[in-house]
Design a protein around this motif. Sequence first.
Motif, PDB file in Angstrom:
ATOM      1  N   ARG A   1       0.825  -1.210   0.000  1.00  0.00           N
ATOM      2  CA  ARG A   1       0.000   0.000   0.000  1.00  0.00           C
ATOM      3  C   ARG A   1       0.853   1.250   0.000  1.00  0.00           C
ATOM      4  NH1 ARG A   1      -4.693   0.752   3.699  1.00  0.00           N
ATOM      5  NH2 ARG A   1      -4.825   2.623   2.350  1.00  0.00           N
ATOM      6  N   LEU A   2       1.975   1.174   0.685  1.00  0.00           N
ATOM      7  CA  LEU A   2       2.870   2.324   0.708  1.00  0.00           C
ATOM      8  C   LEU A   2       3.357   2.658  -0.689  1.00  0.00           C
ATOM      9  CD1 LEU A   2       4.930   1.495   3.913  1.00  0.00           C
ATOM     10  CD2 LEU A   2       3.493   3.513   3.602  1.00  0.00           C
ATOM     11  N   THR A   3       3.668   1.594  -1.415  1.00  0.00           N
ATOM     12  CA  THR A   3       4.146   1.776  -2.764  1.00  0.00           C
ATOM     13  C   THR A   3       3.035   2.389  -3.620  1.00  0.00           C
ATOM     14  OG1 THR A   3       5.363  -0.230  -2.386  1.00  0.00           O
ATOM     15  CG2 THR A   3       5.402   0.629  -4.627  1.00  0.00           C
ATOM     16  N   GLU A   4       1.807   1.818  -3.411  1.00  0.00           N
ATOM     17  CA  GLU A   4       0.677   2.329  -4.184  1.00  0.00           C
ATOM     18  C   GLU A   4       0.486   3.835  -3.935  1.00  0.00           C
ATOM     19  OE1 GLU A   4      -2.845   0.210  -3.170  1.00  0.00           O
ATOM     20  OE2 GLU A   4      -2.219  -1.622  -4.200  1.00  0.00           O
ATOM     21  N   LEU A   5       0.528   4.192  -2.689  1.00  0.00           N
ATOM     22  CA  LEU A   5       0.251   5.595  -2.340  1.00  0.00           C
ATOM     23  C   LEU A   5       1.472   6.496  -2.551  1.00  0.00           C
ATOM     24  CD1 LEU A   5      -1.766   4.943   0.927  1.00  0.00           C
ATOM     25  CD2 LEU A   5      -2.675   5.846  -1.184  1.00  0.00           C
TER      26      LEU A   5
END
Lengths: 189, 947
Positions: free
Chosen positions: B805-809
């Motif tokens: 999710r960190l990568t996504e955001l």
Amino acid sequence: MTHTHNRHLNRTQSALCIVLLFLCLDVSFDNAYAQSAKNIEYRAKAAFIYNFLKFISYPESAFPSPHSPIIITIGSTPDIVSAFNTLKGKKIKGRPLIIEQYTTDARLKKSHVVFFSSEDEALLQKALPALQTENILTIGETDRCKKAGGIIHFYPEGTRLRFEINITAAERARLKISSELLRLAKITR
Amino acid sequence: MITKLLRNTSIQTKLRIILMIICLAVICIFAAPVIFTDYYNYRNTISHALDTLTQIVGKNSRAALLFGDEPAAQDILASLKTEQNVAYACILDRDDTLFAQYVKAGWEPHAGPVPEMGSGVRFKKNYLTAFHPIVLNDETIGSIYIKYELSEFASRLRHYGALTLFLILVSCGVAFVLSNRLQRIITLPILRLTDIAGAVSQDKNYSLRAAKDSDDEIGILIDGFNEMLGQIQDREHQLKMHRDRLEDLVEQRTQELRAANEELRATRDQLDKIIADSIDCIIVTDSAGVINRANKAFSTMLGFPEEESIGKLISNFIPYRIGEYESTAGERFQVDDTLRKAAHAKITVFLDQKRSVQNWETHLVHKNGMVIPVDINMVVLQDEQQLIGSVAIIRDITERRKAELQIMRQSAVLEAINTVFQEMITCETDEDVARTCLALSEKLTKSRFGWIGELNETGTLDTIALSDPGWDACRIPESDKGRLITDLHLQGLWGSVLKNGASLKTDNPSKHPDSTGVPEGHPPLETFMGVPLFYEDKPFGLIALANKSGGYTEADVRDIETLALPYMEALMRKRTTITLDTERKQLLSIFDSMNAAIYVIDTDSYQLLFVNRYMRETLGIDPEQGTCYEVMMGFAAPCDFCTKKLLAEDPAKTYRWEYYSPALDKHFIVHDRMIKWSDGRSAKFSMSLDITDRKQNEQKIRRFAADLERSNQELNDFAYIASHDLKEPLRGIHNYASFLIEDYGEKLDAEGNRMLTTLTTLSERLETLIEGLLEYSRMGRLDLSFRETDLNALVADVVETLTIRLTELGIDIRIPHPLPTIQCDATRIQEVFRNLITNAMKYNDKNEKWIEIGYEDRPSLQVPVLYVRDNGIGIPQKHQEAIFKIFKRLHAREKFGGGTGAGLPIVKKIIERHLGRIWVESEPDTGTTFYFTLQNAQKTTASEELD
């Protein structure tokens, strides 16, 4: 020191006494003073009698005891009485002297010394013969008394008062009289 | 005498005289007792016979005496005619008047009165007297005296004398004849020897010898004589040789003696020169102390030429004029005539007793009247105990005396300093110190009066000490209420001392340019001196002194200047002491006012050094009654606590415990610890606070806490049970709603399907809520398991799970420096980080998003402060409290990815279970930082240990 002092005092007193003695021995003193001269004379005689007693010894039977008094009987003349009163209270060899005035013959015989003066000679003379064999020293001053057998008799010699002793009378009374006294007296027998 | 007489006669005469003397002595020894015995026998016989005769005659004459019969007495005395030697006889009557007498024919009658004498016989020059009292019947009536001449006795004595003399003459004649013959036996050989001896000594012919004719002592004497002659003959020869040598020797000795004499003379001349040139005065006196020689130094010192001083006594130079003198050393002294007499007596005694050395100090007077202090050293000169005189060495000691005076002054100053400091210790107030300073200054300078003033804040002067005469004279009626004058404006002489800051002295104050005259009633000023006082280099005030007779000297000013410093020191110290004392009393009153028992014990003696009022009054402890253990515990020895713990262990440690006294029904908290005094000794300080009230409150709180715990537990249990039990029917509702959509969705219209879908959504949401609630309540109940945890690893794990999710955001995770390792429950802390990171991910609308994880060391906190920071939307101030409440959401449900609203409350709960704290700092549109601490078990352990 004290002794010397006393002596010195005595000397002044004694000077007076000597005068007195000469006066008393002088019997032929002025008549105006006869009365007092008489008195002085008896004083001298009283003194003589006192001294006689020193040289006279009584047989033992004459006294009831060793301290009995020596009785001196005299007449009642005032001069004599006053003269003999000077002997009152004196003693001889331990015996006191008693001065008595004549009362009775019986009483007289108890005396040791009887003095017959010229005044009352008459009264006493009748008693003298009865006393001769008793141990009594009889003393007189008159020839009558001497003849009646008194042992000692006073007599004047010039201005001096002398006395004579009747040895026979003394022996009769069995009184021994010292030779010292006898040497001074005129001896009779 | 006889031996002396015989000494020079010939031996023949000597022998003759000796024999005659012996003969004479023998006769005398024999004749004397015979004569004396006969004499005494005859004398006794006569005396006895006369005595008897006297007594007999006396006795015979008793009657004659008694009756005054002189002729009879004369007769008795006349009988003495037969006794030829009776020269005179008399009888006295009792008045010692001559009564009768006898005078021997051809003899004079006895002149004058018979000498007074005691009874008995007496020997007179030519006759014998006998005196006896005549006694009759123990009465003395007179006395007898007989004088007995002693012509018969004398003729008998003459007869004896003649006989003795005759015997002596005959014996001496015989002895003379016999001795003439017999002495030859001894004298002849001796006379011969004498002749030979004469010949030898006359002719010096030692070859002659004497002939010997007997073997007695004289024979031995002759032998000895001959032998001696032989020896002399030898000796004579040797002597002659010696004599020659001796003459040489004598000549040599004479030479030596002459040389020695020369040397002696040179020495004497040298000595004379030394005396004459000596710097010290040297004088020589005779035995009476009269000067017969004086050197140049003496004349120079006293101004008298030598010829003027000769013939005077030393004591003539001693000052005698009555009055005050000032010596060259500046010393003033009174002189009367005793000084000279004493000096004279001293010298006389010294000479009389012939002491070897005498040393004394005195003053001599110069011809011009000046007095010089001198030291005299006197030595007696004597020759074999015979006093010849004396030598005196006199030294001018002006310089020494000056030094002595200086020293005396200094010692007076020192003594004053000493007194001031003593006074500082003993007196009550600083005013006493000031008064003492003033009194000492007056005494030292011989001032009549003076005062000390102090500058006050207004720049005027207050007197702090005023001597009595000064005060009496200066009394101002309206200042009766105070003793001292205050607020004097600086003026006059003393004002100038203060203004200039320098000492001032004047012998004529009224003429001084600075003088402003004296106030009315002030005693007239004759002389004045003032010395400024400084303390720590700041002007303090001054000492003013006045009316020293003769005026003040530089030395006076110097002395007071010297004393000013100790004066100030003593005065200020006294003030400090008074302040300290006040402070100490205040401190003690603090101790006394405390509702606590406080005491201090000397740990060496166990004596109570201090107890406060609570100890004395509430506990009834009297420190005078004995040691601490006796007074407080009733023990015979110190308590184990002190001996084994307090004194034996760490001295810096504070021991603290609670203690309940059943007797007082009170609780105390006791603090005991050691105190090190500055002198190295130690004491125990103990303070027992009365915590009875607190104790009672604690118990109340504990009860409340227990109640709270119970109700919390019940609430937790209720929440868990409720949420757990609610899940079951909720699950059914959700399931049946799903079944309805699946099986009967076609039979329902769109509205019905929508409502069913909403039902499932709501039930799902409710389930999530219940899950959250369940989780939250579990956090409150579960036991934590603490262990060392490396936060770096922990955070890495959390980030790992969120990577996708960190990568996504597009969010950047920053950890600026390594995180610490701490004690915590790792699982729960993971939860904390996950929630905080998730939140930070959600609420961020920036293009470039980042999250920073780190920690800070804050000085106010003992544990690291951890934080999670983002650059998101921020939280407004008013909501910053609300966010930690359960199910509280700030934004619409679907906005920022939704959430149950249980996350932060759970985080808070976990942190609180770690005894930590969480708070937020945020600014809208800039970012948010969540700070939290984990105060772990370590701190708790430490605080427990203190009990």
